[in-house]
Design an enzyme around this catalytic site. Structure first.
Site, PDB file in Angstrom:
ATOM      1  CB  SER A  41     -17.061   3.623  -7.594  1.00 11.18           C
ATOM      2  OG  SER A  41     -16.154   3.581  -8.697  1.00 11.18           O
ATOM      3  CD  GLN A  51      -2.941  -0.988   2.419  1.00 13.31           C
ATOM      4  OE1 GLN A  51      -2.802  -0.160   3.260  1.00 13.31           O
ATOM      5  NE2 GLN A  51      -3.853  -1.738   2.266  1.00 13.31           N
ATOM      6  N   GLY A  52       0.522   2.397  -0.618  1.00 17.36           N
ATOM      7  CA  GLY A  52       1.328   3.438  -0.857  1.00 17.36           C
ATOM      8  C   GLY A  52       2.076   3.477  -2.117  1.00 17.36           C
ATOM      9  CD  GLU A 112       1.259   7.364  -6.241  1.00 15.53           C
ATOM     10  OE1 GLU A 112       1.726   7.418  -7.115  1.00 15.53           O
ATOM     11  OE2 GLU A 112       0.870   8.572  -5.575  1.00 15.53           O
ATOM     12  CG  LEU A 113       1.672  -1.235  -7.219  1.00 15.46           C
ATOM     13  CD1 LEU A 113       1.682  -2.630  -6.763  1.00 15.46           C
ATOM     14  CD2 LEU A 113       2.939  -1.043  -8.062  1.00 15.46           C
ATOM     15  N   GLY A 114      -2.243   0.724  -8.570  1.00 13.48           N
ATOM     16  CA  GLY A 114      -3.468   0.885  -9.009  1.00 13.48           C
ATOM     17  C   GLY A 114      -3.455   1.935  -9.999  1.00 13.48           C
ATOM     18  CG  HIS A 173     -11.807   6.204  -9.090  1.00 10.01           C
ATOM     19  ND1 HIS A 173     -11.292   5.344 -10.014  1.00 10.01           N
ATOM     20  CD2 HIS A 173     -12.550   5.370  -8.260  1.00 10.01           C
ATOM     21  CE1 HIS A 173     -11.813   4.337 -10.088  1.00 10.01           C
ATOM     22  NE2 HIS A 173     -12.653   4.148  -9.002  1.00 10.01           N
TER      23      HIS A 173
END
Length: 308
Positions: free
Chosen positions: A144, A114-115, A117-119, A238
């Site tokens: 969403s 987490q952190g 920013e892979l998304g 988003h």
């Protein structure tokens, strides 16, 4: 060390299909939390012709999806989750009809990453991948859920139910109309109906509540903040990625889970590709949310009718 091992340049973008290893399909099913996978037929549908699923994988963790994105391929941006293509033949896949890609679920599987920013990077690469596959595709949006809205709303109603103080969330005429249908005291009755989801059994009550819940939900998404950023995690994700808070949809998910999460509403965060860089930078620097006219009008109605 983790940042070096799992830097985006070393990750592999992989499309998950029905021919992918069974173990990988099983992990995608297990890690999916936004729209839980019901069975093998369901996951087969989610990787079928009108759907796509992409994941980042790494040589450092073979066979393990680090983050994955589910996409629906449609003719236009839908306003509800009930719109589905057939799960089984007979039907033909017409790629010329594909005008929009809907990101309906994104899941990060590794708490330790987490952190990173892979998304964000996954969405960017998936957009390029889909555009190369479907040249006519030019609309990108999420559909969403709005987790936390009903809990937030019940908290506001609780204040009015207990001591009559707090924000004035409804106009007097609206309280009177609700009281005429459900009885007195209206705040307590409405709190109970929303807590048990019984309000959806009355079309008349739903018609009365629609403009009320729409403006309250728009404020929850746009106006409620955590450290000056959007309180809702999906909204914050988003918006950080440069999306526009584009459309709030009534009766978008009328499943028990959808009603319990957000009174059946869902929101589209739309990615206008030329603007996402500027939108992201603006949100991260100044906390300003890029929103459509529909959202801003609903927020304005809330501000007009509420004591902030």
């Amino acid at each position: 060390m983790l940042s070096e091992w799992f830097s985006v340049g070393l990750l592999k973008l992989e499309r998950i299909t029905w021919k992918s290893p069974c173990e990988l399909l099983q992990k995608i099913s297990q890690y999916e939390t936004i729209h839980p996978v019901r069975n093998w037929t369901d996951i087969k549908h989610r990787v079928g012709p009108y759907r796509r699923c992409h994941a980042f994988t790494s040589g450092a963790m073979p066979g393990e999806p680090l983050v994955f994105l589910h996409e629906a391929l449609t003719e236009e941006i839908p306003d509800n989750i009930q719109v589905r293509y057939p799960a089984h033949p007979p039907y033909s896949f017409d790629e010329n009809k594909i005008k929009a890609a809907i990101f309906y679920s994104i899941s990060s599987t590794q708490v330790g990453l987490q952190g990173e920013e892979l998304g964000y990077y996954l969405i960017k690469q998936v957009v390029r991948e889909l555009q190369s596959e479907f040249p006519s595709l030019d609309q990108f949006s999420s559909l969403s859920p709005i987790f936390g809205f009903r809990v937030w709303l019940l908290g506001l109603l609780n204040q009015q139910r207990n001591d009559g103080r707090g924000r004035k969330i409804l106009m007097d005429t609206e309280w009177q109309e609700i009281e005429r249908l459900v009885g007195s005291p209206a705040p307590e009755r409405l709190h109970k109906l929303l807590s048990t989801n019984e309000w959806v059994r009355s079309e008349q009550l739903m018609d009365i509540l629609k403009p009320i819940l729409m403006r309250l939900c728009s404020w929850f998404l746009y106006g409620e903040k955590h450290r000056s950023y959007a309180l809702n995690q999906a909204a914050n994700f988003h918006l950080q990625n440069g999306a526009t808070m584009w459309r709030l949809n009534w009766k978008a998910d009328m499943s028990p889970r959808g009603i319990s999460a957000s009174c059946g509403m869902m929101v589209n965060y739309r990615y206008f590709l030329p603007d996402i860089g500027a939108n992201s930078a603006k949100y991260l620097r100044t906390k300003v949310i890029q929103a459509s006219e529909q959202i801003l009008n609903l927020v304005s109605q809330f501000q007009k009718n509420s004591k902030l």
